[in-house]
Design a protein around this motif. Sequence first.
Motif, PDB file in Angstrom:
ATOM      1  N   VAL A 105      44.479 -12.739  57.508  1.00 34.63           N
ATOM      2  CA  VAL A 105      44.824 -13.966  56.788  1.00 34.63           C
ATOM      3  C   VAL A 105      45.048 -15.126  57.742  1.00 34.63           C
ATOM      4  CG1 VAL A 105      45.803 -12.746  54.808  1.00 34.63           C
ATOM      5  CG2 VAL A 105      47.277 -13.387  56.716  1.00 34.63           C
ATOM      6  N   ASN A 106      44.824 -16.330  57.238  1.00 37.22           N
ATOM      7  CA  ASN A 106      45.040 -17.544  58.022  1.00 37.22           C
ATOM      8  C   ASN A 106      46.509 -17.748  58.316  1.00 37.22           C
ATOM      9  OD1 ASN A 106      42.379 -18.372  58.115  1.00 37.22           O
ATOM     10  ND2 ASN A 106      42.544 -19.710  56.347  1.00 37.22           N
ATOM     11  N   LYS A 107      46.795 -18.133  59.535  1.00 38.48           N
ATOM     12  CA  LYS A 107      48.133 -18.559  59.932  1.00 38.48           C
ATOM     13  C   LYS A 107      48.159 -20.060  60.142  1.00 38.48           C
ATOM     14  CE  LYS A 107      49.805 -14.387  60.253  1.00 38.48           C
ATOM     15  NZ  LYS A 107      50.520 -13.856  59.138  1.00 38.48           N
ATOM     16  N   ALA A 108      46.955 -20.642  60.318  1.00 33.73           N
ATOM     17  CA  ALA A 108      46.823 -22.080  60.536  1.00 33.73           C
ATOM     18  C   ALA A 108      45.467 -22.528  60.003  1.00 33.73           C
ATOM     19  CB  ALA A 108      46.942 -22.400  62.023  1.00 33.73           C
ATOM     20  N   VAL A 109      45.373 -23.833  59.729  1.00 37.08           N
ATOM     21  CA  VAL A 109      44.123 -24.422  59.256  1.00 37.08           C
ATOM     22  C   VAL A 109      43.785 -25.626  60.120  1.00 37.08           C
ATOM     23  CG1 VAL A 109      44.344 -23.638  56.868  1.00 37.08           C
ATOM     24  CG2 VAL A 109      45.362 -25.820  57.540  1.00 37.08           C
ATOM     25  N   THR A 110      42.528 -26.037  60.063  1.00 40.02           N
ATOM     26  CA  THR A 110      42.110 -27.216  60.810  1.00 40.02           C
ATOM     27  C   THR A 110      42.691 -28.470  60.159  1.00 40.02           C
ATOM     28  OG1 THR A 110      40.111 -27.556  59.492  1.00 40.02           O
ATOM     29  CG2 THR A 110      39.917 -26.125  61.453  1.00 40.02           C
ATOM     30  N   TYR A 111      42.634 -29.562  60.886  1.00 40.37           N
ATOM     31  CA  TYR A 111      43.136 -30.844  60.384  1.00 40.37           C
ATOM     32  C   TYR A 111      42.458 -31.214  59.064  1.00 40.37           C
ATOM     33  CZ  TYR A 111      43.837 -35.854  59.980  1.00 40.37           C
ATOM     34  OH  TYR A 111      44.129 -37.107  59.503  1.00 40.37           O
ATOM     35  N   ASP A 112      41.131 -31.117  59.013  1.00 39.99           N
ATOM     36  CA  ASP A 112      40.397 -31.491  57.794  1.00 39.99           C
ATOM     37  C   ASP A 112      40.804 -30.632  56.598  1.00 39.99           C
ATOM     38  OD1 ASP A 112      39.036 -33.505  59.126  1.00 39.99           O
ATOM     39  OD2 ASP A 112      37.271 -32.265  59.527  1.00 39.99           O
ATOM     40  N   THR A 113      40.991 -29.351  56.830  1.00 40.70           N
ATOM     41  CA  THR A 113      41.436 -28.465  55.753  1.00 40.70           C
ATOM     42  C   THR A 113      42.851 -28.814  55.331  1.00 40.70           C
ATOM     43  OG1 THR A 113      39.970 -26.689  56.489  1.00 40.70           O
ATOM     44  CG2 THR A 113      41.838 -26.057  55.098  1.00 40.70           C
ATOM     45  N   ALA A 114      43.703 -29.141  56.294  1.00 40.99           N
ATOM     46  CA  ALA A 114      45.078 -29.539  55.982  1.00 40.99           C
ATOM     47  C   ALA A 114      45.100 -30.788  55.107  1.00 40.99           C
ATOM     48  CB  ALA A 114      45.863 -29.772  57.270  1.00 40.99           C
ATOM     49  N   VAL A 115      44.242 -31.753  55.402  1.00 42.53           N
ATOM     50  CA  VAL A 115      44.179 -32.968  54.595  1.00 42.53           C
ATOM     51  C   VAL A 115      43.711 -32.640  53.169  1.00 42.53           C
ATOM     52  CG1 VAL A 115      43.005 -35.194  54.330  1.00 42.53           C
ATOM     53  CG2 VAL A 115      43.907 -34.513  56.566  1.00 42.53           C
ATOM     54  N   ALA A 116      42.722 -31.757  53.041  1.00 43.05           N
ATOM     55  CA  ALA A 116      42.255 -31.341  51.709  1.00 43.05           C
ATOM     56  C   ALA A 116      43.375 -30.633  50.948  1.00 43.05           C
ATOM     57  CB  ALA A 116      41.027 -30.436  51.826  1.00 43.05           C
ATOM     58  N   LEU A 117      44.136 -29.794  51.640  1.00 43.23           N
ATOM     59  CA  LEU A 117      45.257 -29.112  50.998  1.00 43.23           C
ATOM     60  C   LEU A 117      46.307 -30.117  50.536  1.00 43.23           C
ATOM     61  CD1 LEU A 117      45.678 -25.965  53.259  1.00 43.23           C
ATOM     62  CD2 LEU A 117      45.113 -25.979  50.825  1.00 43.23           C
ATOM     63  N   CYS A 118      46.563 -31.129  51.339  1.00 49.86           N
ATOM     64  CA  CYS A 118      47.521 -32.167  50.938  1.00 49.86           C
ATOM     65  C   CYS A 118      47.072 -32.833  49.642  1.00 49.86           C
ATOM     66  CB  CYS A 118      47.675 -33.210  52.041  1.00 49.86           C
ATOM     67  SG  CYS A 118      48.638 -32.640  53.450  1.00 49.86           S
ATOM     68  N   ARG A 119      45.791 -33.129  49.553  1.00 52.10           N
ATOM     69  CA  ARG A 119      45.239 -33.741  48.345  1.00 52.10           C
ATOM     70  C   ARG A 119      45.446 -32.805  47.152  1.00 52.10           C
ATOM     71  NH1 ARG A 119      40.623 -34.881  50.521  1.00 52.10           N
ATOM     72  NH2 ARG A 119      39.591 -32.999  49.820  1.00 52.10           N
ATOM     73  N   GLY A 120      45.137 -31.539  47.343  1.00 52.29           N
ATOM     74  CA  GLY A 120      45.265 -30.570  46.255  1.00 52.29           C
ATOM     75  C   GLY A 120      46.703 -30.300  45.865  1.00 52.29           C
ATOM     76  N   LEU A 121      47.575 -30.332  46.851  1.00 53.56           N
ATOM     77  CA  LEU A 121      48.987 -30.035  46.598  1.00 53.56           C
ATOM     78  C   LEU A 121      49.796 -31.286  46.277  1.00 53.56           C
ATOM     79  CD1 LEU A 121      49.440 -27.426  49.469  1.00 53.56           C
ATOM     80  CD2 LEU A 121      49.239 -26.957  47.018  1.00 53.56           C
ATOM     81  N   GLU A 122      49.102 -32.411  46.187  1.00 50.53           N
ATOM     82  CA  GLU A 122      49.713 -33.693  45.831  1.00 50.53           C
ATOM     83  C   GLU A 122      50.917 -34.025  46.714  1.00 50.53           C
ATOM     84  OE1 GLU A 122      50.296 -32.975  41.585  1.00 50.53           O
ATOM     85  OE2 GLU A 122      48.524 -34.207  41.212  1.00 50.53           O
ATOM     86  N   VAL A 123      50.665 -34.010  48.014  1.00 51.49           N
ATOM     87  CA  VAL A 123      51.720 -34.319  48.970  1.00 51.49           C
ATOM     88  C   VAL A 123      51.121 -35.179  50.076  1.00 51.49           C
ATOM     89  CG1 VAL A 123      51.374 -32.201  50.315  1.00 51.49           C
ATOM     90  CG2 VAL A 123      53.596 -33.307  50.332  1.00 51.49           C
ATOM     91  N   ASP A 124      51.915 -36.085  50.610  1.00 55.45           N
ATOM     92  CA  ASP A 124      51.459 -36.962  51.681  1.00 55.45           C
ATOM     93  C   ASP A 124      51.317 -36.150  52.970  1.00 55.45           C
ATOM     94  OD1 ASP A 124      51.753 -38.916  53.977  1.00 55.45           O
ATOM     95  OD2 ASP A 124      51.750 -40.303  52.283  1.00 55.45           O
ATOM     96  N   PRO A 125      50.220 -36.335  53.701  1.00 56.54           N
ATOM     97  CA  PRO A 125      50.044 -35.602  54.966  1.00 56.54           C
ATOM     98  C   PRO A 125      51.206 -35.764  55.932  1.00 56.54           C
ATOM     99  CG  PRO A 125      47.979 -36.620  54.351  1.00 56.54           C
ATOM    100  CD  PRO A 125      49.023 -37.128  53.386  1.00 56.54           C
TER     101      PRO A 125
END
Length: 88
Positions: free
Chosen positions: A63-83
């Motif tokens: 399993v992932n323990k970390a994600v790339t910056y671009d993936t983190a930004v996409a997750l922020c969008r999906g999770l409705e939270v500011d980066p």
Amino acid sequence: MTTIVTVPVEPFQERYRHLIDQGATAVEIAARCDWIRPSDGRPDTDRLKQRLGFKATRKDIGVNKAVTYDTAVALCRGLEVDPVDMGI
């Protein structure tokens, strides 16, 4: 040499659990991440769960323990939270 910036998944996992507890669905979150399965056009919840570290990406990797910056930004969008609030 290019340095790949990674971001830990733990804060994203916490936010995901919070949203699910509030009634959100994985389908809604994956859609906001803009992760759509090309085969049928539905939101890709498997990719969401893999990126969050809830599901193995491959049996030999785990399993992932970390994600790339671009993936983190996409997750922020999906999770409705500011980066910024997620340390990005």
